[in-house]
Write an enzyme that holds these catalytic residues in place. Structure first.
Site, mmCIF file in Angstrom:
data_model
loop_
_atom_site.group_PDB
_atom_site.id
_atom_site.type_symbol
_atom_site.label_atom_id
_atom_site.label_comp_id
_atom_site.label_asym_id
_atom_site.label_seq_id
_atom_site.Cartn_x
_atom_site.Cartn_y
_atom_site.Cartn_z
ATOM 1 C CG HIS A 97 53.190 13.603 -48.732
ATOM 2 N ND1 HIS A 97 52.221 13.583 -49.702
ATOM 3 C CD2 HIS A 97 52.612 14.163 -47.647
ATOM 4 C CE1 HIS A 97 51.111 14.126 -49.219
ATOM 5 N NE2 HIS A 97 51.320 14.485 -47.970
ATOM 6 C CD GLU A 114 51.487 17.192 -45.215
ATOM 7 O OE1 GLU A 114 51.667 16.789 -46.379
ATOM 8 O OE2 GLU A 114 50.377 17.196 -44.663
ATOM 9 C CG HIS A 171 50.052 12.773 -43.113
ATOM 10 N ND1 HIS A 171 51.078 12.309 -43.891
ATOM 11 C CD2 HIS A 171 49.404 13.691 -43.886
ATOM 12 C CE1 HIS A 171 51.074 12.936 -45.061
ATOM 13 N NE2 HIS A 171 50.062 13.764 -45.085
ATOM 14 N NE ARG A 191 43.727 10.129 -52.445
ATOM 15 C CZ ARG A 191 43.530 10.309 -53.746
ATOM 16 N NH1 ARG A 191 43.335 9.291 -54.547
ATOM 17 N NH2 ARG A 191 43.500 11.514 -54.233
HETATM 18 ZN ZN ZN Z 1 49.832 15.218 -46.688
#
Ligand code: ZN
Length: 309
Positions: A97, A114, A171, A191
């Site tokens: 991200h 996150e 991740h 992605r």
């Molecule tokens: Zn994520």
């Protein structure tokens, strides 16, 4: 009147989802491909709805705009934190991200830092966290050669683990893992790799290779988080992390816990049941303690994830 906002979650079907959210939390959802429960969300792509008080029936996103005093007038234009429970019945894509500054500039939304608290994990469950490339040129080269096994760093996780994924970290959550995710309120994902799998229409999901290369932090530095634990004879309170975007705590209550309260706190009950300021709460419940509440008393046998800006 609006001291505690109890919230109705939003459920999302995913190619990698399953039935664990139903099994673990008793949510009444039809699909057997539920991947995400957005428990506390003010995001446009799925805002939770207030279930009590004078804002009953309104979206959290709307309440946040209407009554900023309830949320201590924090600076963020949108409700700043998003709390999800994810059921990785299959592997999630390997992704990354953008940072706050990049995402604000390019998309007008927050970046996505996150973190995950592992609620449940199969014995050999693994995640991908980080990569082995030392330079940006190496990273690009390995991505172009699809040298995934050499590039991605895998590690095992177990129930109770906590993992911090700052923006820019490659991740993936592996299959057999259920996590509670606390994140910035953002829905921007790039992605990198999706295991070449196809959805029920025979289509592969989009990849975003160039964006992923652009926003990935190289080299990767492991992020070691050191929990700070406070105990009394009944309760164990653990500060899991403090970031510029949110602080996350894990509360294990086995009796009564009282504290004075300012600002606002997000809470998600992971297990057990009890009360908060006289309201009954149980596993799977999500709510926000607003500034109208000055003191909190939690009672019962409960495990709660608490977060705040
Ligand atoms: Zn994520």
């Amino acid at each position: 009147m609006n001291g505690i906002l109890f919230l109705k979650p939003v459920f999302k079907e995913r190619i990698w989802g399953g039935t664990n959210l139903k099994r673990l939390f008793g949510y009444s959802v039809e699909s057997d491909r539920i991947g995400e429960c957005w428990g506390i969300s003010g995001h446009d792509n799925g805002s939770s709805v207030v279930m009590n008080g004078s804002y009953e029936g309104m979206k959290l996103a709307e309440v946040y705009q209407l009554d900023r005093a309830l949320f201590a007038h924090v600076k963020s234009e949108e409700f700043p934190i998003l709390t999800k429970i994810l059921d990785a019945n299959q592997d999630l894509s390997v992704q990354v991200h953008p940072s706050d500054s990049t995402a604000r500039k390019e998309r007008g939304e927050a970046g996505k830092t996150e973190c995950w608290y592992v609620i449940d994990a199969k014995e050999d469950a693994r995640i991908i966290e980080g990569h082995t490339a030392l330079t940006s040129a190496d990273f690009k080269d390995m991505v172009e050669r699809e040298a995934w096994d050499d590039l991605f760093i895998e590690r095992r996780v177990k129930k109770g683990d906590f993992i911090y994924i700052p923006a820019g970290t490659v991740h993936a959550i592996g299959k057999g893992i259920v996590v509670l995710e606390t994140q910035q309120s953002s829905d921007t994902t790039f992605r990198l790799y999706d295991y070449d799998r196809k959805d029920h229409n025979g289509k592969k999901r989009d990849l975003h290779i160039e964006d992923a290369i652009r926003v990935t932090t190289v080299p990767y530095h492991p992020h070691v988080t050191i929990p700070r634990v406070t105990t009394d004879d009944q309760n164990t309170l653990t500060n899991l992390i403090r970031t510029p975007y949110f602080t996350v705590e894990h509360w294990r209550i086995q009796g009564t816990h009282s504290l004075l309260h300012t600002s606002f706190k997000l809470m998600s009950v992971l297990s057990g049941k009890g009360t908060i300021n006289g309201f009954e709460i149980k596993k799977g419940d999500h709510f926000i303690i607003t500034t109208e509440t000055k003191a909190i008393e939690v009672e019962g046998d409960l495990e709660i994830i608490v977060s705040y800006p």
